[in-house]
Design an enzyme around this catalytic site. Structure first.
Site, PDB file in Angstrom:
ATOM      1  N   HIS A 183      -1.238   0.359  -8.515  1.00 58.49           N
ATOM      2  CA  HIS A 183      -2.343   1.301  -8.325  1.00 58.49           C
ATOM      3  C   HIS A 183      -2.087   2.180  -7.121  1.00 58.49           C
ATOM      4  O   HIS A 183      -1.560   1.731  -6.108  1.00 58.49           O
ATOM      5  CB  HIS A 183      -3.687   0.573  -8.193  1.00 58.49           C
TER       6      HIS A 183
ATOM      7  N   HIS B  48      -3.985   4.234  -4.348  1.00 54.26           N
ATOM      8  CA  HIS B  48      -5.263   4.510  -3.687  1.00 54.26           C
ATOM      9  C   HIS B  48      -5.276   5.988  -3.289  1.00 54.26           C
ATOM     10  O   HIS B  48      -4.317   6.471  -2.676  1.00 54.26           O
ATOM     11  CB  HIS B  48      -5.385   3.716  -2.384  1.00 54.26           C
TER      12      HIS B  48
ATOM     13  N   ASP C  70     -12.894   2.764  -6.438  1.00 57.70           N
ATOM     14  CA  ASP C  70     -12.689   1.452  -5.831  1.00 57.70           C
ATOM     15  C   ASP C  70     -14.055   0.810  -5.576  1.00 57.70           C
ATOM     16  O   ASP C  70     -14.988   1.462  -5.115  1.00 57.70           O
ATOM     17  CB  ASP C  70     -11.915   1.591  -4.514  1.00 57.70           C
ATOM     18  N   ILE C  71     -14.138  -0.479  -5.869  1.00 61.69           N
ATOM     19  CA  ILE C  71     -15.413  -1.189  -5.758  1.00 61.69           C
ATOM     20  C   ILE C  71     -15.831  -1.392  -4.292  1.00 61.69           C
ATOM     21  O   ILE C  71     -17.010  -1.528  -4.003  1.00 61.69           O
ATOM     22  CB  ILE C  71     -15.336  -2.524  -6.537  1.00 61.69           C
TER      23      ILE C  71
ATOM     24  N   GLY D 172       0.528  -5.783   1.589  1.00 62.35           N
ATOM     25  CA  GLY D 172      -0.936  -5.759   1.537  1.00 62.35           C
ATOM     26  C   GLY D 172      -1.515  -5.646   0.145  1.00 62.35           C
ATOM     27  O   GLY D 172      -2.689  -5.322  -0.014  1.00 62.35           O
ATOM     28  N   GLN D 173      -0.702  -5.931  -0.898  1.00 64.67           N
ATOM     29  CA  GLN D 173      -1.194  -5.807  -2.281  1.00 64.67           C
ATOM     30  C   GLN D 173      -1.983  -7.044  -2.682  1.00 64.67           C
ATOM     31  O   GLN D 173      -1.502  -8.172  -2.530  1.00 64.67           O
ATOM     32  CB  GLN D 173      -0.011  -5.620  -3.241  1.00 64.67           C
TER      33      GLN D 173
ATOM     34  N   ASN E 162       0.027  -0.099  -1.856  1.00 65.92           N
ATOM     35  CA  ASN E 162       0.388  -1.406  -1.296  1.00 65.92           C
ATOM     36  C   ASN E 162       1.279  -2.146  -2.291  1.00 65.92           C
ATOM     37  O   ASN E 162       0.988  -2.149  -3.492  1.00 65.92           O
ATOM     38  CB  ASN E 162      -0.874  -2.220  -1.009  1.00 65.92           C
TER      39      ASN E 162
HETATM   40  P1  AMP Z   1      -4.707  -3.634  -2.994  1.00 62.72           P
HETATM   41  O1  AMP Z   1      -5.030  -4.405  -1.765  1.00 62.72           O
HETATM   42  O2  AMP Z   1      -3.871  -2.415  -2.727  1.00 62.72           O
HETATM   43  O3  AMP Z   1      -4.147  -4.508  -4.101  1.00 62.72           O
HETATM   44  O4  AMP Z   1      -6.070  -3.017  -3.476  1.00 62.72           O
HETATM   45  C1  AMP Z   1      -6.866  -3.548  -4.494  1.00 62.72           C
HETATM   46  C2  AMP Z   1      -8.111  -2.708  -4.510  1.00 62.72           C
HETATM   47  O5  AMP Z   1      -8.770  -2.949  -5.733  1.00 62.72           O
HETATM   48  C3  AMP Z   1      -9.101  -3.029  -3.388  1.00 62.72           C
HETATM   49  O6  AMP Z   1      -9.344  -1.845  -2.628  1.00 62.72           O
HETATM   50  C4  AMP Z   1     -10.348  -3.519  -4.132  1.00 62.72           C
HETATM   51  O7  AMP Z   1     -11.546  -3.103  -3.538  1.00 62.72           O
HETATM   52  C5  AMP Z   1     -10.153  -2.907  -5.502  1.00 62.72           C
HETATM   53  N1  AMP Z   1     -10.776  -3.636  -6.592  1.00 62.72           N
HETATM   54  C6  AMP Z   1     -10.645  -4.950  -6.890  1.00 62.72           C
HETATM   55  N2  AMP Z   1     -11.349  -5.272  -8.003  1.00 62.72           N
HETATM   56  C7  AMP Z   1     -11.934  -4.118  -8.412  1.00 62.72           C
HETATM   57  C8  AMP Z   1     -12.799  -3.779  -9.504  1.00 62.72           C
HETATM   58  N3  AMP Z   1     -13.217  -4.697 -10.391  1.00 62.72           N
HETATM   59  N4  AMP Z   1     -13.209  -2.492  -9.616  1.00 62.72           N
HETATM   60  C9  AMP Z   1     -12.808  -1.560  -8.731  1.00 62.72           C
HETATM   61  N5  AMP Z   1     -11.979  -1.815  -7.690  1.00 62.72           N
HETATM   62  C10 AMP Z   1     -11.570  -3.070  -7.525  1.00 62.72           C
END
Ligand code: AMP
Ligand code: ZN
Length: 119
Positions: A106, A108, A33-34, A99-100, A93
């Site tokens: 995905h 986590h 995760d970024i 919270g998505q 999420n």
């Molecule tokens: P969610 O809120 O469950 O949809 O989580 C989306 C997750 O994706 C968040 O924790 C972000 O930090 C992560 N995210 C978004 N863009 C990227 C990316 N380019 N590379 C890695 N993680 C990302």
């Protein structure tokens, strides 16, 4: 295999957006995760574009089962401490009220020593 041209995670699967890859096979892609909430925080995604858990059907059971069965191995490899003192948290999420933010399914996986930024 379906891809959504506007989907950030489909672009990651295709290599059009860079990521720090953890694991890849024919149907699953895993990357860090970024914005990590915890010392270990990676995302497990199907390569196929499935928008969220809300779109999951019985036909996806094998894929989701393989993802869940892979999580403990990758968690350990990425530095999560052993159960029961260590462990990890799995979060999926789903939808705005869930919270998505990224609409490509995905999982986590978070772990490592506390405190964490979130969760
Ligand atoms: P969610 O809120 O469950 O949809 O989580 C989306 C997750 O994706 C968040 O924790 C972000 O930090 C992560 N995210 C978004 N863009 C990227 C990316 N380019 N590379 C890695 N993680 C990302
Ligand atoms: Zn996608």
């Amino acid at each position: 295999m379906s891809h959504d041209p506007n989907c950030v995670f489909c672009k990651i699967v295709q290599g059009a957006i860079p990521s720090r890859k953890v694991y890849e096979d024919e149907e699953i892609f895993v990357f860090h995760d970024i914005h990590p909430w915890a010392p270990v925080h990676f995302l497990m995604i199907p390569k196929d574009h499935i928008a969220s858990m809300a779109q999951v059907e019985p036909a996806h059971a094998g894929l989701l089962g393989r993802m869940m069965a892979l999580a403990p191995k990758l968690a350990a490899e990425q530095g999560c401490n052993p159960y029961p003192q260590g462990g990890f948290r799995i979060v999926v999420n789903t939808g705005a009220e869930g919270g998505q933010e990224v609409h490509h399914l995905h999982i986590h996986v978070m772990g490592g020593p506390r405190p964490w930024l979130k969760g």
